[in-house]
Design an enzyme around this catalytic site. Sequence first.
Site, PDB file in Angstrom:
ATOM      1  N   GLY A 138       0.810  -1.221   0.000  1.00  0.00           N
ATOM      2  CA  GLY A 138       0.000   0.000   0.000  1.00  0.00           C
ATOM      3  C   GLY A 138       0.842   1.268   0.000  1.00  0.00           C
ATOM      4  N   LEU A 139       2.111   1.160  -0.415  1.00  0.00           N
ATOM      5  CA  LEU A 139       2.985   2.340  -0.401  1.00  0.00           C
ATOM      6  C   LEU A 139       3.345   2.806  -1.819  1.00  0.00           C
ATOM      7  CD1 LEU A 139       5.309   1.302   2.583  1.00  0.00           C
ATOM      8  CD2 LEU A 139       3.287   2.772   2.657  1.00  0.00           C
ATOM      9  N   GLY A 140       2.612   2.296  -2.791  1.00  0.00           N
ATOM     10  CA  GLY A 140       2.767   2.803  -4.162  1.00  0.00           C
ATOM     11  C   GLY A 140       4.026   2.330  -4.869  1.00  0.00           C
ATOM     12  N   SER A 141       4.481   1.106  -4.584  1.00  0.00           N
ATOM     13  CA  SER A 141       5.734   0.664  -5.208  1.00  0.00           C
ATOM     14  C   SER A 141       5.586   0.455  -6.710  1.00  0.00           C
ATOM     15  CB  SER A 141       6.276  -0.591  -4.526  1.00  0.00           C
ATOM     16  OG  SER A 141       5.540  -1.713  -4.904  1.00  0.00           O
ATOM     17  N   SER A 142       4.440  -0.037  -7.181  1.00  0.00           N
ATOM     18  CA  SER A 142       4.318  -0.266  -8.639  1.00  0.00           C
ATOM     19  C   SER A 142       4.314   1.069  -9.385  1.00  0.00           C
ATOM     20  CB  SER A 142       3.076  -1.096  -8.969  1.00  0.00           C
ATOM     21  OG  SER A 142       1.909  -0.404  -8.607  1.00  0.00           O
ATOM     22  N   ALA A 143       3.686   2.086  -8.795  1.00  0.00           N
ATOM     23  CA  ALA A 143       3.695   3.416  -9.432  1.00  0.00           C
ATOM     24  C   ALA A 143       5.117   3.967  -9.469  1.00  0.00           C
ATOM     25  CB  ALA A 143       2.791   4.373  -8.666  1.00  0.00           C
ATOM     26  N   ALA A 144       5.859   3.789  -8.379  1.00  0.00           N
ATOM     27  CA  ALA A 144       7.231   4.308  -8.316  1.00  0.00           C
ATOM     28  C   ALA A 144       8.124   3.602  -9.340  1.00  0.00           C
ATOM     29  CB  ALA A 144       7.790   4.156  -6.901  1.00  0.00           C
ATOM     30  N   ASP A 204      -1.305   7.579  -7.133  1.00  0.00           N
ATOM     31  CA  ASP A 204       0.036   7.049  -6.874  1.00  0.00           C
ATOM     32  C   ASP A 204       1.053   7.571  -7.894  1.00  0.00           C
ATOM     33  OD1 ASP A 204      -1.468   5.605  -5.105  1.00  0.00           O
ATOM     34  OD2 ASP A 204      -0.460   3.698  -5.495  1.00  0.00           O
TER      35      ASP A 204
HETATM   36  O1  PMV Z   1      -3.672   0.642  -1.089  1.00  0.00           O
HETATM   37  P1  PMV Z   1      -3.373   1.697  -2.066  1.00  0.00           P
HETATM   38  O2  PMV Z   1      -2.152   2.470  -1.717  1.00  0.00           O
HETATM   39  O3  PMV Z   1      -3.379   1.216  -3.482  1.00  0.00           O
HETATM   40  O4  PMV Z   1      -4.522   2.810  -1.956  1.00  0.00           O
HETATM   41  C1  PMV Z   1      -5.837   2.605  -2.349  1.00  0.00           C
HETATM   42  C2  PMV Z   1      -6.634   3.830  -2.102  1.00  0.00           C
HETATM   43  C3  PMV Z   1      -8.131   3.716  -2.419  1.00  0.00           C
HETATM   44  O5  PMV Z   1      -8.712   4.973  -2.111  1.00  0.00           O
HETATM   45  C4  PMV Z   1      -8.791   2.665  -1.559  1.00  0.00           C
HETATM   46  C5  PMV Z   1      -8.374   3.383  -3.871  1.00  0.00           C
HETATM   47  C6  PMV Z   1      -8.004   4.464  -4.843  1.00  0.00           C
HETATM   48  O6  PMV Z   1      -7.900   4.116  -6.029  1.00  0.00           O
HETATM   49  O7  PMV Z   1      -7.863   5.642  -4.480  1.00  0.00           O
END
Ligand code: PMV
Length: 289
Positions: free
Chosen positions: A75-81, A123
């Site tokens: 959930g820290l955006g590694s694929s986007a980075a 992200d």
């Molecule tokens: O878990 P992450 O970092 O991919 O965040 C998801 C965030 C949501 O609001 C749940 C979905 C989104 O696309 O914004």
Amino acid sequence: MATWSAPGKVFLFGEHAVVYGKPAIAMAIKPRVFVTVRKSRNPTRPKSPYINECFRVMGVRGSVYVRSQLQSSSGLGSSAAVTVATLSAINDEFNLGYSREYIAETAFAIEKKVQKGRASPTDTYVSANGGMVLITGESKRRLPPENLHLVVGNTMVPHSTAKMVEQVANLRQHHPTIANPILDAIGELTLAAIREMSNPKELGQYMDMNHALLEALGVGHPASSRLVLAARASGAYGAKITGAGGGGSIIALCPRRAKNRVAGAIEACEGRAIITTIDTDGAREEKHD
Ligand code: PMV
């Protein structure tokens, strides 16, 4: 040979509600992904659909080496980075002359394709540009950077963003009169937080409220609850799930002096802690030979 890096991100406020057009605040954090690209007729590359797609879209061939300070699926955006850093390194190595905006948009299109339509522009935008960003629907506004002392706690429980987003959609469908006011309240918390960005005590309280609302939406997990409670008990101003929940990571806003203690408490609960703060750089060149 060109080496570029791009940062990860956290949601400070507003995840899930942002899917329904409510405001959210995301922030780039210090851990980064480093990508080296070298022109080559016989390319060697890691097996990543994101990286393959970057080369296909840019229409070039090259070798790639990746070094990451970010755990994937946390959930820290590694694929986007990874995607932003790869596109930036290709752009540099092959002298393509694309802008940062183009890189961010292309990275979003790649994430969307690889993730079969399920991606948010948050992200990739935050990773490309760095800093703190207010997202409302399609619009993104940069907020003045604040030096917030954060400890990220990775539960080490991998989560699926798509599954959690679907779960909230189901709740909303079956219990609209309950779910919608929760999403509205999360949006209100984001707006209140913008006014208190330089007041960490107040901000911490808002984070605690945001966490409770996320749990009410059903995206909590025993592992994230443990880390949030441990962070608060060891001196954090506040703590919450960051991102989609159902595992993944939490963030704790801390007084400077309490950072190590909070990190220790998270590690004692079998989480992996990262002490970090805002990254205002976004994608940046590390090396060009
Ligand atoms: O878990 P992450 O970092 O991919 O965040 C998801 C965030 C949501 O609001 C749940 C979905 C989104 O696309 O914004």
